[in-house]
Design an enzyme around this catalytic site. Sequence first.
Site, PDB file in Angstrom:
ATOM      1  N   HIS A   1       7.086  17.462   2.109  1.00 18.87           N
ATOM      2  CA  HIS A   1       8.301  16.670   2.302  1.00 18.87           C
ATOM      3  C   HIS A   1       9.477  17.401   1.639  1.00 18.87           C
ATOM      4  O   HIS A   1       9.738  17.214   0.446  1.00 18.87           O
ATOM      5  CB  HIS A   1       8.138  15.285   1.674  1.00 18.87           C
ATOM      6  CG  HIS A   1       6.996  14.490   2.235  1.00 18.87           C
ATOM      7  ND1 HIS A   1       5.678  14.810   1.980  1.00 18.87           N
ATOM      8  CD2 HIS A   1       6.993  13.394   3.039  1.00 18.87           C
ATOM      9  CE1 HIS A   1       4.902  13.933   2.609  1.00 18.87           C
ATOM     10  NE2 HIS A   1       5.670  13.073   3.250  1.00 18.87           N
TER      11      HIS A   1
ATOM     12  N   HIS B   1       5.711  11.683  -2.801  1.00 22.28           N
ATOM     13  CA  HIS B   1       5.706  12.626  -1.677  1.00 22.28           C
ATOM     14  C   HIS B   1       6.692  13.770  -1.911  1.00 22.28           C
ATOM     15  O   HIS B   1       6.561  14.832  -1.314  1.00 22.28           O
ATOM     16  CB  HIS B   1       6.047  11.898  -0.368  1.00 22.28           C
ATOM     17  CG  HIS B   1       7.348  11.173  -0.389  1.00 22.28           C
ATOM     18  ND1 HIS B   1       7.446   9.856  -0.789  1.00 22.28           N
ATOM     19  CD2 HIS B   1       8.606  11.566  -0.079  1.00 22.28           C
ATOM     20  CE1 HIS B   1       8.704   9.469  -0.720  1.00 22.28           C
ATOM     21  NE2 HIS B   1       9.433  10.493  -0.290  1.00 22.28           N
TER      22      HIS B   1
ATOM     23  N   GLY C   1       1.716   8.416  -5.768  1.00 23.97           N
ATOM     24  CA  GLY C   1       1.443   8.692  -4.368  1.00 23.97           C
ATOM     25  C   GLY C   1       1.752   7.429  -3.595  1.00 23.97           C
ATOM     26  O   GLY C   1       2.738   7.365  -2.850  1.00 23.97           O
TER      27      GLY C   1
ATOM     28  N   ASN D   1      19.008   7.234   0.040  1.00 26.37           N
ATOM     29  CA  ASN D   1      19.436   8.156   1.100  1.00 26.37           C
ATOM     30  C   ASN D   1      19.422   7.525   2.487  1.00 26.37           C
ATOM     31  O   ASN D   1      19.780   8.170   3.477  1.00 26.37           O
ATOM     32  CB  ASN D   1      18.599   9.440   1.079  1.00 26.37           C
ATOM     33  CG  ASN D   1      17.114   9.185   1.313  1.00 26.37           C
ATOM     34  OD1 ASN D   1      16.741   8.319   2.089  1.00 26.37           O
ATOM     35  ND2 ASN D   1      16.270   9.943   0.634  1.00 26.37           N
TER      36      ASN D   1
ATOM     37  N   ILE E   1      17.145   6.907   4.497  1.00 25.63           N
ATOM     38  CA  ILE E   1      16.214   7.493   5.467  1.00 25.63           C
ATOM     39  C   ILE E   1      14.796   7.288   4.965  1.00 25.63           C
ATOM     40  O   ILE E   1      14.508   7.454   3.775  1.00 25.63           O
ATOM     41  CB  ILE E   1      16.471   9.009   5.650  1.00 25.63           C
ATOM     42  CG1 ILE E   1      17.842   9.258   6.290  1.00 25.63           C
ATOM     43  CG2 ILE E   1      15.373   9.661   6.491  1.00 25.63           C
ATOM     44  CD1 ILE E   1      17.965   8.800   7.726  1.00 25.63           C
TER      45      ILE E   1
ATOM     46  N   HIS F   1      12.218  14.576   6.371  1.00 23.61           N
ATOM     47  CA  HIS F   1      11.424  13.789   5.425  1.00 23.61           C
ATOM     48  C   HIS F   1      10.017  14.329   5.237  1.00 23.61           C
ATOM     49  O   HIS F   1       9.638  14.718   4.138  1.00 23.61           O
ATOM     50  CB  HIS F   1      11.366  12.326   5.891  1.00 23.61           C
ATOM     51  CG  HIS F   1      10.685  11.404   4.933  1.00 23.61           C
ATOM     52  ND1 HIS F   1       9.315  11.401   4.713  1.00 23.61           N
ATOM     53  CD2 HIS F   1      11.176  10.439   4.121  1.00 23.61           C
ATOM     54  CE1 HIS F   1       9.014  10.489   3.822  1.00 23.61           C
ATOM     55  NE2 HIS F   1      10.125   9.887   3.441  1.00 23.61           N
TER      56      HIS F   1
ATOM     57  N   SER G   1      -7.462 -20.067 -18.603  1.00 22.04           N
ATOM     58  CA  SER G   1      -8.693 -20.018 -17.812  1.00 22.04           C
ATOM     59  C   SER G   1      -9.516 -18.765 -18.078  1.00 22.04           C
ATOM     60  O   SER G   1     -10.747 -18.816 -18.071  1.00 22.04           O
ATOM     61  CB  SER G   1      -8.364 -20.104 -16.318  1.00 22.04           C
ATOM     62  OG  SER G   1      -7.847 -21.375 -15.986  1.00 22.04           O
TER      63      SER G   1
ATOM     64  N   GLU H   1      -0.186  -9.919 -10.535  1.00 17.24           N
ATOM     65  CA  GLU H   1      -1.395  -9.132 -10.787  1.00 17.24           C
ATOM     66  C   GLU H   1      -1.191  -7.639 -10.528  1.00 17.24           C
ATOM     67  O   GLU H   1      -1.722  -6.801 -11.256  1.00 17.24           O
ATOM     68  CB  GLU H   1      -2.557  -9.636  -9.913  1.00 17.24           C
ATOM     69  CG  GLU H   1      -3.107 -10.981 -10.311  1.00 17.24           C
ATOM     70  CD  GLU H   1      -2.428 -12.133  -9.594  1.00 17.24           C
ATOM     71  OE1 GLU H   1      -2.921 -13.256  -9.676  1.00 17.24           O
ATOM     72  OE2 GLU H   1      -1.392 -11.890  -8.934  1.00 17.24           O
TER      73      GLU H   1
ATOM     74  N   HIS I   1     -14.342 -16.306 -13.287  1.00 17.21           N
ATOM     75  CA  HIS I   1     -14.587 -17.055 -12.057  1.00 17.21           C
ATOM     76  C   HIS I   1     -15.200 -16.107 -11.029  1.00 17.21           C
ATOM     77  O   HIS I   1     -14.643 -15.845  -9.962  1.00 17.21           O
ATOM     78  CB  HIS I   1     -13.297 -17.695 -11.538  1.00 17.21           C
ATOM     79  CG  HIS I   1     -12.716 -18.719 -12.476  1.00 17.21           C
ATOM     80  ND1 HIS I   1     -12.357 -18.412 -13.766  1.00 17.21           N
ATOM     81  CD2 HIS I   1     -12.452 -20.039 -12.303  1.00 17.21           C
ATOM     82  CE1 HIS I   1     -11.879 -19.501 -14.364  1.00 17.21           C
ATOM     83  NE2 HIS I   1     -11.942 -20.512 -13.497  1.00 17.21           N
TER      84      HIS I   1
ATOM     85  N   ASP J   1     -12.840 -24.916  -6.091  1.00 15.90           N
ATOM     86  CA  ASP J   1     -11.671 -24.225  -5.546  1.00 15.90           C
ATOM     87  C   ASP J   1     -11.953 -23.560  -4.207  1.00 15.90           C
ATOM     88  O   ASP J   1     -11.026 -23.204  -3.475  1.00 15.90           O
ATOM     89  CB  ASP J   1     -11.148 -23.181  -6.538  1.00 15.90           C
ATOM     90  CG  ASP J   1     -10.268 -23.805  -7.604  1.00 15.90           C
ATOM     91  OD1 ASP J   1      -9.741 -24.907  -7.370  1.00 15.90           O
ATOM     92  OD2 ASP J   1     -10.110 -23.193  -8.671  1.00 15.90           O
TER      93      ASP J   1
ATOM     94  N   HIS K   1     -11.076 -18.667  -3.450  1.00 15.49           N
ATOM     95  CA  HIS K   1     -11.178 -18.219  -4.836  1.00 15.49           C
ATOM     96  C   HIS K   1     -12.555 -17.645  -5.175  1.00 15.49           C
ATOM     97  O   HIS K   1     -12.753 -17.140  -6.278  1.00 15.49           O
ATOM     98  CB  HIS K   1     -10.893 -19.380  -5.791  1.00 15.49           C
ATOM     99  CG  HIS K   1      -9.441 -19.709  -5.931  1.00 15.49           C
ATOM    100  ND1 HIS K   1      -8.622 -19.939  -4.847  1.00 15.49           N
ATOM    101  CD2 HIS K   1      -8.650 -19.847  -7.038  1.00 15.49           C
ATOM    102  CE1 HIS K   1      -7.401 -20.218  -5.271  1.00 15.49           C
ATOM    103  NE2 HIS K   1      -7.383 -20.156  -6.591  1.00 15.49           N
TER     104      HIS K   1
END
Length: 677
Positions: free
Chosen positions: A30, A70, A120, A191, A193, A267, A389, A416, A465, A473, A477
């Site tokens: 690139h 990249h 990456g 940019n 693009i 690119h 929990s 998460e 869990h 649940d 879950h």
Amino acid sequence: MTKSDAVDELCINTIRTLSIDAIEKANSGHPGAPMALAPISHRLFSSRMRHNPANPRWFDRDRFVLSNGHASMLLYATLHVGGYDLSLDDIKAFRELGSPTAGHPEFEAAASSGVEVTTGPLGQGFAHSVGFALAERMLAARFNVGGHEPIDHRTFVIASDGDLQEGVASEAASLAGHLGLGRLCVIYDANDIQLAGPTSMSFSEDTAMRFRSYGWHVGDIGEDLSAGSLDSALDEAAAETERPSLIIARTHIGFGAPNKQDSATAHGSPLGAHETRLAKQAYGWDPDAHFLVPGEVDEHRRAARERGEQAEAEWGERLDAYRAEHPEHAAELERIIAGRLPEGWRLEPPRFDPKDGKVATRKASQRAIQWAAGAIPELVSGSADLEPSTNTEIDGGGSVAAGSYDGRNVHYGVREHAMAAAVNGLRLHGLRAFGSTFFNFIDYQKPSLRLAALMGVPSIAVFTHDSIGLGEDGPTHQPVEQLAMLRAMPHTEAIRPADANETALAWEYALAREGGPTALVLTRQGLPVIDPALIPSDAIERGAYVLLEEAADEPDAILIATGSEVSLCLEAAELLEAAGLATRVVSMPCAERFLAQDRDYRDDVLPPGCRARVSVEAGSTLGWERFVTEDGASIGMDEFGASAPAAVLFEHFGFTPEKVAERARAVADRLAGVAAE
């Protein structure tokens, strides 16, 4: 133009042309972003960042993260021009097997060459940098005392349109703003693009407004990438001590290539020989020269190393003064920098007695965490809004908050993905960090967990869990496929302990482990505490062991289980013994560790002569054929679960002592019949 300005221009164009030439030689890469961003990366490395090319792992260095991985040749060429031990031959070997100049920056491959983190997947570098910036503030809160500042550095990031479109970057940016990480500075390569064409095809938000709403300082230098413009914006960012900064730079992708500048064709593909010549001519470069590094740039390289060595030497003097006045703090900091655990940290880990009754492994983990936190001061907890929990908060550890970084509990909120990346950043920075959530939500953090495995970062993920045992649940879950996914990931070890004592051993093992991430997979429901005399001290290290053995010689049947299903198999073994079938029960808390043992040990635990084997795990049966062989059977979950109380679900899906015993008898009878024939 001053001599200094002339050298800077030579360095910038060397970065551009080295990038172009390396990509042309590899016929892959690139080129557009390196051509556009060379003035920014050069300014950062040449005059704004404190770093030492002769010692890329100097602890108090400023960190640089190229989130748009990249554009890796931008980083490699900048490191070469900046005096790092990344040779011209390494540049020429771009994207070749075994080269430190991989297609995207890889932390492990270039450990001595200034790559701070593997980037990456877009957005990941941005998110990991939040962990870096947070670690700096947390370490400073602990060790900067009495007017001394042994921890005093910043984190700089270059990020692209694509980075900011990824959800993980939004999560991380929101978190960074909430925590007031003023030493984080992201330069946004706006940019307009991306690979498929102009960003207007899919991206029309007001990015500046978005980041201001996150609580960031936002600067905009437009198209002016001059040293003065960059310095002014970076000075403003440095003055913002309570807010992270985003500097918007409106660059021209493929700068200097007359037919490809500002187009997607610059690119993701080499420029081609003709356009390469035209671009070099636009820079005032010899169009027939390849991998040219002018003599003035070599002089700059030498000067950069001298400046870096001086900067580290000055820090060494500050550290000496700190050590003289605060020897205990200094010793602790130097231990963390060296990556050593405290002497005697393994003393008196928690142990559990069968008289304790049923104990959920998440509850046992809670006790283990308090023990570990007392023994290892740099242990830092975290959770995606599930502390009550997952039972992962460090008691009395305090909370990390904006302007208050001496706590040990990071509240990531429902983020998460950003949590997993930040945990990697914290761990790369020297803190022993873990994050926690429900096991099924590993889907949201798997990309960052995979990068930890790629980098060999020993971060810890706590998942509770762990099965249909979570109950009402329901299937959204209830993780059925996640253990199989974890076991397929190289350098990753998933530990699903059978009881409270295996859980304590799992924490001991995870805290000491190097070479990759460890996942602790824990129950919501209570489990019987197994007689600790039956559990060897190396149960986790070995991966599997014989828990129950009634046969005088070779068993008639073997039950193999993990987690909550181990105690189930102990009950099933009693039924089988009563029916005259000598039964062995094997607890396998970590399949990866067991597969890493030598053949003799594996044959001792699973003797080849006993083919009547049944695996029992409330998850996918995929992979268990390695242990039960084609003659055995697996009891598991190859469909999604359901919403009901845990006991009802285990009965419904066949996880009962009677069903296990019935399946084992059927396997043994079938094999006996085959033998008789």
